[in-house]
Design an enzyme around this catalytic site. Structure first.
Site, PDB file in Angstrom:
ATOM      1  CG  ASP A   1      78.727  71.343  62.857  1.00  0.00           C
ATOM      2  OD1 ASP A   1      77.294  71.090  62.595  1.00  0.00           O
ATOM      3  OD2 ASP A   1      79.050  71.515  62.264  1.00  0.00           O
ATOM      4  CB  SER A   2      79.956  67.768  59.102  1.00  0.00           C
ATOM      5  OG  SER A   2      79.265  69.913  59.264  1.00  0.00           O
TER       6      SER A   2
ATOM      7  CB  CYS B   1      75.558  69.431  62.614  1.00  0.00           C
ATOM      8  SG  CYS B   1      75.126  68.953  60.621  1.00  0.00           S
TER       9      CYS B   1
ATOM     10  CD  GLU C   1      83.722  73.045  57.017  1.00  0.00           C
ATOM     11  OE1 GLU C   1      85.289  72.865  56.937  1.00  0.00           O
ATOM     12  OE2 GLU C   1      83.664  73.367  58.559  1.00  0.00           O
TER      13      GLU C   1
ATOM     14  CB  CYS D   1      73.664  75.987  57.347  1.00  0.00           C
ATOM     15  SG  CYS D   1      75.312  75.163  57.109  1.00  0.00           S
TER      16      CYS D   1
ATOM     17  CG  HIS E   1      78.807  75.772  58.359  1.00  0.00           C
ATOM     18  ND1 HIS E   1      78.578  75.402  58.480  1.00  0.00           N
ATOM     19  CD2 HIS E   1      80.465  76.092  58.338  1.00  0.00           C
ATOM     20  CE1 HIS E   1      80.097  73.544  58.698  1.00  0.00           C
ATOM     21  NE2 HIS E   1      81.186  74.488  58.263  1.00  0.00           N
TER      22      HIS E   1
HETATM   23  N1  DGL Z   1      76.879  73.830  59.767  1.00  0.00           N
HETATM   24  C1  DGL Z   1      75.966  72.185  58.804  1.00  0.00           C
HETATM   25  C2  DGL Z   1      74.602  72.419  59.000  1.00  0.00           C
HETATM   26  O1  DGL Z   1      73.996  73.387  60.196  1.00  0.00           O
HETATM   27  C3  DGL Z   1      76.332  71.258  57.277  1.00  0.00           C
HETATM   28  C4  DGL Z   1      77.594  71.453  57.331  1.00  0.00           C
HETATM   29  C5  DGL Z   1      77.929  70.594  56.254  1.00  0.00           C
HETATM   30  O2  DGL Z   1      77.367  70.246  55.049  1.00  0.00           O
HETATM   31  O3  DGL Z   1      78.681  69.548  56.372  1.00  0.00           O
HETATM   32  O4  DGL Z   1      74.074  71.898  58.082  1.00  0.00           O
END
Ligand code: DGL
Length: 274
Positions: A10-11, A73, A158, A192, A194
């Site tokens: 993931d990012s 991600c 974050e 997403c 997150h």
């Molecule tokens: N967690 C990532 C996703 O599922 C995105 C987070 C980011 O913008 O880096 O899209």
């Protein structure tokens, strides 16, 4: 014994919400998690950057012995997965595999909606890619997907502000924008990794009867199914239940934040990827 973990990428921290569900379902495998925290967030970056960064991270996980990498991600799945699968894999590691989170989700999404109208909350990158609309059409042509980008949500999470009142302001605003697109939406997908951390706050702004879905469990079930259909890959993945965590940024930050996403404390190792 050789380690051939499943790579989870993931990012940043978001993929830990997916890894948590995968481990619940498939605890026997080894997993190596890589968070590209130093270059996160990906959601507002160009296609080229997301592709370039994701490919570097996939190559790194391959070099660590992972035969299979899951892009946990949505942004990377939307912007980089297809090119990596079609152009890079045949050249760099033809026997390895890279899977994303969009296809497993869109394969199931139609089973959740009765009105055939689904709302999607995601990063700007995922929304702009149109991937969910395109993929959902393939499996459920009758299902209409309404999208809303929520550019502030990943930074809130974050920065550990997801429980604060600032989060309520942005959540209310974006959920309203989504629901204003149609009054028949009966299923809202958190597209997403997150966003599960914001679930309770999001629920407060959804009318009764609208269900809220996160992807972790869907992706975990899909991986279990993939292993059944691909015994040649399943047998290559080592099974000692070992977990390793890597981050491209500070390990202190990673360790401090990651528990919120993963549900227990974690100790990460630092890696440089470029
Ligand atoms: N967690 C990532 C996703 O599922 C995105 C987070 C980011 O913008 O880096 O899209």
């Amino acid at each position: 014994m050789n380690q051939h973990p499943v790579g989870i990428f993931d990012s940043g921290y978001g993929g830990l919400t997916v890894l948590k569900e995968i481990i619940k379902k498939l605890p026997q495998y080894d997993y190596s998690y890589l968070g590209d925290n130093a270059r996160a967030p990906y959601g507002t970056r160009s296609f080229e950057s997301v592709y370039h960064y994701t490919l570097e991270c996939v190559k790194w996980l391959f070099a660590k012995g992972c035969p299979l990498v899951i892009l946990a991600c949505n942004t990377a799945s939307a912007k980089a997965l297809r090119t990596i699968q079609q152009n890079d894999l045949p050249v760099i590691a033809p026997d390895n595999r890279v899977l994303g989170v969009i296809r497993p989700t869109t394969e199931k999404i139609g089973d959740y909606t009765k009105t055939n109208e689904v709302g999607l909350l995601a990063t700007a990158g995922t929304v702009l890619s149109g991937s969910y609309i395109i993929e959902t059409q393939k499996f459920y042509p009758q299902v209409k997907v309404f999208q809303q980008a929520c550019p502030m949500w990943v930074p809130l999470v974050e920065n550990n502000e997801h429980n604060g009142i600032g989060a309520d302001y942005f959540i209310e605003k974006d959920v309203k924008k989504l629901l204003d697109q149609s009054h028949n939406i009966d299923t809202v997908l958190l597209a997403c990794t997150h966003y599960p951390l914001l679930k309770d706050k999001i629920k407060k702004h959804l009318p009764g009867g609208v269900q809220l879905l996160s992807q972790g469990e869907i992706v975990a079930n899909s991986l279990a199914d993939y292993f059944k259909r691909h015994p040649e890959m399943e047998s290559r993945c080592s099974k000692q239940g070992k977990l390793r965590f890597y981050t491209t940024d500070s390990t202190d930050d990673f360790d401090a934040h990651a528990a919120t996403f993963f549900g227990k404390s974690i100790h990460a190792e630092h890696v440089s990827i470029e």
